[in-house]
Each structure stands twice: as C-alpha cells, then as structure tokens.
Design a protein around this motif. Structure first.
Motif, short mmCIF file in Angstrom:
data_model
loop_
_atom_site.label_atom_id
_atom_site.label_comp_id
_atom_site.label_asym_id
_atom_site.label_seq_id
_atom_site.Cartn_x
_atom_site.Cartn_y
_atom_site.Cartn_z
N UNK A 31 14.53 34.51 -59.88
CA UNK A 31 13.92 33.38 -59.09
C UNK A 31 14.26 33.50 -57.64
N UNK A 33 15.87 31.48 -55.43
CA UNK A 33 17.43 31.13 -54.97
C UNK A 33 18.29 32.43 -55.57
N UNK A 34 18.02 32.99 -56.65
CA UNK A 34 19.08 33.89 -57.20
C UNK A 34 18.76 35.27 -56.41
N UNK A 36 17.85 35.37 -53.23
CA UNK A 36 18.46 35.10 -51.83
C UNK A 36 20.08 35.23 -52.05
N UNK A 37 20.56 35.05 -53.03
CA UNK A 37 22.00 35.40 -53.35
C UNK A 37 22.28 36.57 -53.66
N UNK A 38 21.48 37.09 -54.33
CA UNK A 38 21.68 38.66 -54.49
C UNK A 38 21.67 39.40 -53.36
#
Lengths: 95, 236, 318
Positions: A31, A33-34, A36-38
């Motif tokens: 998704x 959010x993940x 973006x973090x990755x």
C-alpha cells in the motif's frame, strides 16, 4: 507460480527545494504508506532528497516509442518556437 | 562532573546496542527485500545512538574507557539494558512488536531529553528523537498490518504482544513514569487499529537496569564480544 | 539466431536497433528490441541481482561478531547496500516485462545462477576484509563498464551502485591493513584469508574469453563492454601491488611481472573447481540457497498479511 504479486511503485525524489522530482527507481509494497516508507529507506540513505513521490506503476501512462514520429517530430519542425530563430538588432538590447 | 549519572547513560547506550544488535541478526533473512533495508536502517540508527552514548558515559566515568571498552569488555551483570531489548527476534511479528513497544517509550523519552540541561545528552536526543519517531511509525504501521491482515498474522501479532507485555513495565519505572500516559495512549491506539487485544497488566519483569538479566544476554554477549575476548589487546 | 529467416519488418527493425546501439543511444523499456537482447538482459541483470542478495549471507555471518562498534556499523551499512543493489537490479529487470516474484522463483529453483564467489564460507574476521578488498574490488572492475551498457535502466542502476560501492572496497582494504599491522595472529589470519579468497576472486570474471559462450551478441549490443580476460587482468594488475603494500603473499608460485607487457602473469586457474562450484558443488551452495528459501518461506505470511490489509482498505474505500 502461486506467489501473490506485491504491487510495484515508481519512486520520484526532489533533491532540494527549487528542483523538480526525478525518477530514481521502483519499490514493491502492498500500500501507499509502506511504499513511501520503503522508498525512504531504500532511496534516501545518503541524503538524496527532501520530498518523495510514490506512484503505482500501473497508474503511469507512457507514450508509445513506436509513435515517436507522430508525437515528437512535428515539434522539431517548428523552429519558430525557439528564441534563436529570431534576430533582434543589438541596439535594442536584451530580449 | 555533575549531571546525568554514568549508570543511567550506560543503560541508554546498552538499550541501543543490544536492540541494534538484535536487528542485525535479521540481515539476509527478512520477509521482503525492502524490509532488509528498513530493519538495517533502524539497526544503524540504534548503533549510532549507542556509540554516542558510550562515548559520553566513558567521559562521565573518567577512567579512559572508550565505546569499545564499554561494549566489548563488560560481562552481563554490568549491562544495564532493559530486558525487553534482549528478547529474541522470534518471528517478524515478535520483532515488530518489540520495536513498537520500545519505540513508544523511547520516542517521548528522547523528545523530552532534547530539552535537557545536560547539553551532551540534549545533543544526542536532538537526533535520536527523529530517528525513533520514524522507528515508531514503521513498527506501528507494520503492527497494524499484521494485526489486521490475515488470521495467521493476527494470531502471531497477538502472541507477540502477549509474550512481550510483561517486559513493558520496566521502561516506565521511576522517573519514566511521567511517560506512562503517552505510552498507554499510543499503544492503545495502535492495538485498537490493529484489532489486537491489550493484555491485562499483571506482574512485570524487571531487573535489567540493575544488571539482573534474562538468559538471553549471555548468549548475545558471547557472540558480540568473542573476538575482543579471544584476542585481548588487539586492534581491529 | 542471425540465420533464421524473419519477416522483412523485423529485419529492418533489427538494423535500426543495431544502428542506435552503435551510436551509443540508450535503449529504454518500451522500445522495440530483439528477443535475444531482452532475454540476455533479463538473465544477466537478474543474476547480478541474485548475487547481491545471496552476497549478504557470507558477510552477514560476521555482523554479530564485528569486533568494534565502528566495524559493526560499517559492515551493517555495507550489507544493507547489497540488499539495495539487489533491489535496484530487480527493479531494472522488471522493466523488461518480468516480475520480481518470477525472478526469485528462478533463483530458488536453481534455474537462475548467482556469482560463484558467494558459495565460499567466511571463516574468520579477516574474510570480511578479504571480501571487501578482493570480491568488491573484482565487482567494481566489472561494474564500471556496465555503467555504459546500452540498456538505460541497467546503466542507471549501475551508476548508482558504483557510487555506493566505492566505500565497500576501501573498508575491506582497511580491515586487511589493520590486521597486517597487528599481532602475529592477526597477520596470519589475514594471510589465511587471502590464501582462500584469491583464486575464487579471479574466477569471478568468468571463463577465458575463448571458452565463453554468451559473448558475441552481448558485445555487439553493448551489454558486455569489456572481455572477461581483460577485466581479470586489470584486477590482477591493481591488486598485486596492494598485496605487497599489505605485506601479504599472493598464493601463486607462478606469479611473475612481465616487463615487456607491464602486466602481472599468473599461474593457471583451477577451472575444474570453477565448473564444480557453478554446477552446485561448492562449499556453501546448498546452505546459501536453503537460507534464501527459508527467508522466502518464513516471510510468506508477512507478505500475505500486507496484501490482505491493503485489500481490506481498498474494499472499505470502494
């Protein structure tokens, strides 16, 4: 192959304020959010940027290279769009 | 030197080192390639914090012990880390739960410490607060996805929270009791979003800050300190 | 492949493609390309990616035992970089129309290979130094020409990788230097590591040019820009003086400087060992793949959970 596919996201980074975002690669994530973090964890480890965009690869519409002639050549045949096409007398100054 | 006691700074350094060390055990074994990088980032942040804190502790002690002397040449009873951070990685749910429960305390702790009158500690806190804010975000988001993912991930996440719960009292003892309200709220919020049950508060494990550890620390140190112990006095 | 009759359309396209490549124009993802070009790139880039990921294991073996906090942090950053390199390379491969999941399956079933060097064990801390100095040194030799590869995504990934790789070799050399200036035991440790890693590092460059099956198209299409033997010779010429600086002995009684050519000449590489290790009978082949299989299997429920959560949120939003 039974493994479910993890969606692919394209990553764009703005190196610093004033510059535009540039494509740097892709990440897999389930998704936004993940993703973006990755992207942050993978592509900004060396202080590469101040802003991140992640876009599902499937959302990108790309021009077809086979249509290069009809999409891009007509522009190269219109030199009057470029300032160098025009002669402005030196006495007029900068324009 | 007046200010924060040596033992307190040492405890913070030990927390960061042992937790960073645990995360480094995941290298090459993470559930997806992106997570290899994320876990390593958290590990690097923590090891960085540990190095700065050991330097400061050594300076406070004033006996010439540098960061490596402190990390590599003390035995388990001289370590002051929380019991929580020495718990095994277990599965990914256990590792994420451990990171989340720790970061929920560490984030407000470092934020508050950034305003400390002790300028060295405040300096360390200024960086640590942002690092741990991200660790909290990362582990919290994962906990939600594991809790509210599949039946299997939900079970593993609940088991992890249940198992680690008795280790959550220690970090909020003493002066840190002022962090309890924020800790409770953050944890409650994330567990709720993750559809996980907050375990009942019962007896809490303690002793790490006093050098009374679980059986795990000995094994961690046996690996961590091996080379320095096997080749005393050598430079690496 | 060139002998197969093909429709005039394709022949014209091939000619235009080869002219572009000859002009040093880059080929980008949706451009027309010969099937063989696509297949060769998928094989080469993904095997490079697999090598990076498997390559995390021999060095990862020493993470918990790194002998100082600085070395611990550096090694963790290095192994993390390798994960990143694998990721950039899988991403580049995916632009050619294959998924990362398919590529990982190819690795785990043995259909795809990875660099033979990672099938050797890391037995001492000096091995960590030797890997940085020799293995990363050899990899850098190979990677710099790839920055000029004709395929855009691969070239760009290689540029990024080369920038990150420069500290990898330096940290390895620095470890070897510290050991070679240390105690007798540390010097012996360093020499022992060199003894075990020298020949496998030379094998990283692949078979002699005369024995290399994939070369002709790869060279014409600017996928492979420098030959195996030439890269290997560059590596040898750079590394021998470094070993002398370290006060260590290269384990080759036939090693000799050829004044006429200015190159270091070596003894014969044990190609039987190379073939054996490539075929699966090296010291660590089974372990390495088993580790990757376990990580993959153990991670399945995590990936499933992430996808399930995302699906739930999508349904809610709909």
């Amino acid at each position: 192959m039974t493994e479910a596919m993890m969606p692919l996201w394209e990553v764009f980074i703005r190196a610093k304020a004033g510059l535009a975002h540039r494509h740097v690669g892709s990440v897999h994530a389930a998704d936004a959010e993940m993703a973006l973090q990755a992207a942050r964890d993978v592509y900004t480890r060396r202080g590469e940027g101040v802003s991140l965009w992640v876009v599902p690869s499937a959302s990108i519409t790309a021009s077809d290279p086979a249509e290069e002639a009809e999409l891009f050549e007509p522009a190269t045949a219109k030199p009057y769009r470029h300032p160098t096409f025009y002669t402005v007398p030196k006495e007029v100054g900068d324009m | 030197m007046a200010g924060v006691p040596f033992d307190d700074v040492l405890g913070l350094a030990d927390d960061a080192l042992i937790l960073g060390h645990r995360l480094s055990e995941w290298c090459g074994h993470a559930p997806l390639l992106e997570e290899e990088l994320s876990l390593a980032n958290i590990g690097l942040d923590l090891i960085g914090q540990a190095r700065a804190l050991y330097d400061y502790a050594g300076a406070i002690e004033g006996k010439g012990r540098d960061q490596d002397a402190l990390a590599y040449l003390r035995d388990a009873p001289q370590f002051h880390n929380l019991l929580l951070v020495e718990q095994p990685n277990g599965d990914f749910a256990m590792t994420i739960a451990r990171q989340f429960l720790y970061s929920t305390y560490a984030a407000p702790f470092w934020r508050a410490t950034a305003g400390s009158k002790d300028t060295t500690l405040a300096g360390i806190a200024a960086t640590a607060q942002h690092e741990v804010a991200y660790h909290l975000r990362h582990s919290g988001e994962w906990l939600v996805r594991l809790g509210d993912g599949t039946e299997e991930s939900h079970r593993r996440a609940q088991d992890a929270i249940d198992y680690l719960w008795p280790y959550t009292g220690e970090m909020l003892e003493g002066d840190n009791a002022s962090l309890r309200r924020e800790w409770d709220e953050t944890v409650a919020g994330v567990l709720d979003e993750a559809t996980l049950k907050r375990p009942k508060d019962g007896w809490m494990q303690t002793g790490g800050r006093l050098g009374r550890h679980s059986e795990h620390l000995g094994h961690i140190l046996a690996a961590l300190q091996f080379l320095q112990r096997a080749y005393p006095g050598a430079s690496w | 492949m060139d002998d197969v009759a093909r429709p005039p359309d394709d022949a014209a396209r091939l000619e235009r493609f080869e002219a572009r490549v000859a002009r040093e124009d880059k080929v980008e993802p949706n451009d027309w390309m010969p099937d063989a070009y696509r297949r060769t790139l998928i094989r080469q880039i993904s095997q490079h990616a697999h090598s990076e990921v498997v390559g995390m294991l021999p060095e990862g073996n020493w993470l918990t035992r790194a002998p100082t906090l600085k070395r611990k942090a550096i090694l963790l950053a290095k192994v993390q970089d390798e994960a990143g390199h694998g990721l950039y390379l899988y991403a580049a491969t995916e632009t050619l129309g294959v998924s990362r999941e398919e590529l990982v399956e190819q690795l785990l079933t043995g259909a795809a290979k990875y660099s033979s060097i990672f099938n050797y064990p890391t037995l001492t801390w000096a091995d960590v130094g030797a890997i940085g100095w020799l293995v990363d040194g050899a990899a850098i030799m190979n990677q710099i020409p790839l920055c000029r590869c004709s395929y855009g995504p691969y070239a760009r990934a290689m540029i990024r990788i080369c920038k990150e790789e420069s500290f990898h070799q330096r940290q390895g050399f620095e470890i070897m230097l510290t050991l070679s200036r240390g105690t007798q035991e540390q010097k012996a440790m360093a020499q022992d590591a060199l003894d075990r890693w020298w020949w496998p590092s030379l094998m990283m460059f692949g078979p002699h040019d005369s024995d290399s099956p994939h070369t002709d198209n790869s060279t014409r299409w600017k996928i492979k820009r420098v030959s195996n033997d030439e890269l290997r010779q560059r590596f040898i010429d750079a590394t021998v003086p470094q070993s002398k600086y370290l006060g260590l002995t290269i384990p080759d009684p036939k090693l000799k400087f050829d004044k006429k050519t200015g190159h270091w000449r070596i003894g014969e590489i044990d190609w039987a060992e190379f073939r054996r290790v490539i075929a699966g009978d090296g010291p660590c082949n089974r372990e390495r793949l088993a580790d990757r299989q376990t990580a993959h299997d153990d991670g399945a429920w995590v990936r499933d959970a992430a996808l399930a959560y995302a699906e739930k949120r999508r349904k809610q939003a709909a």
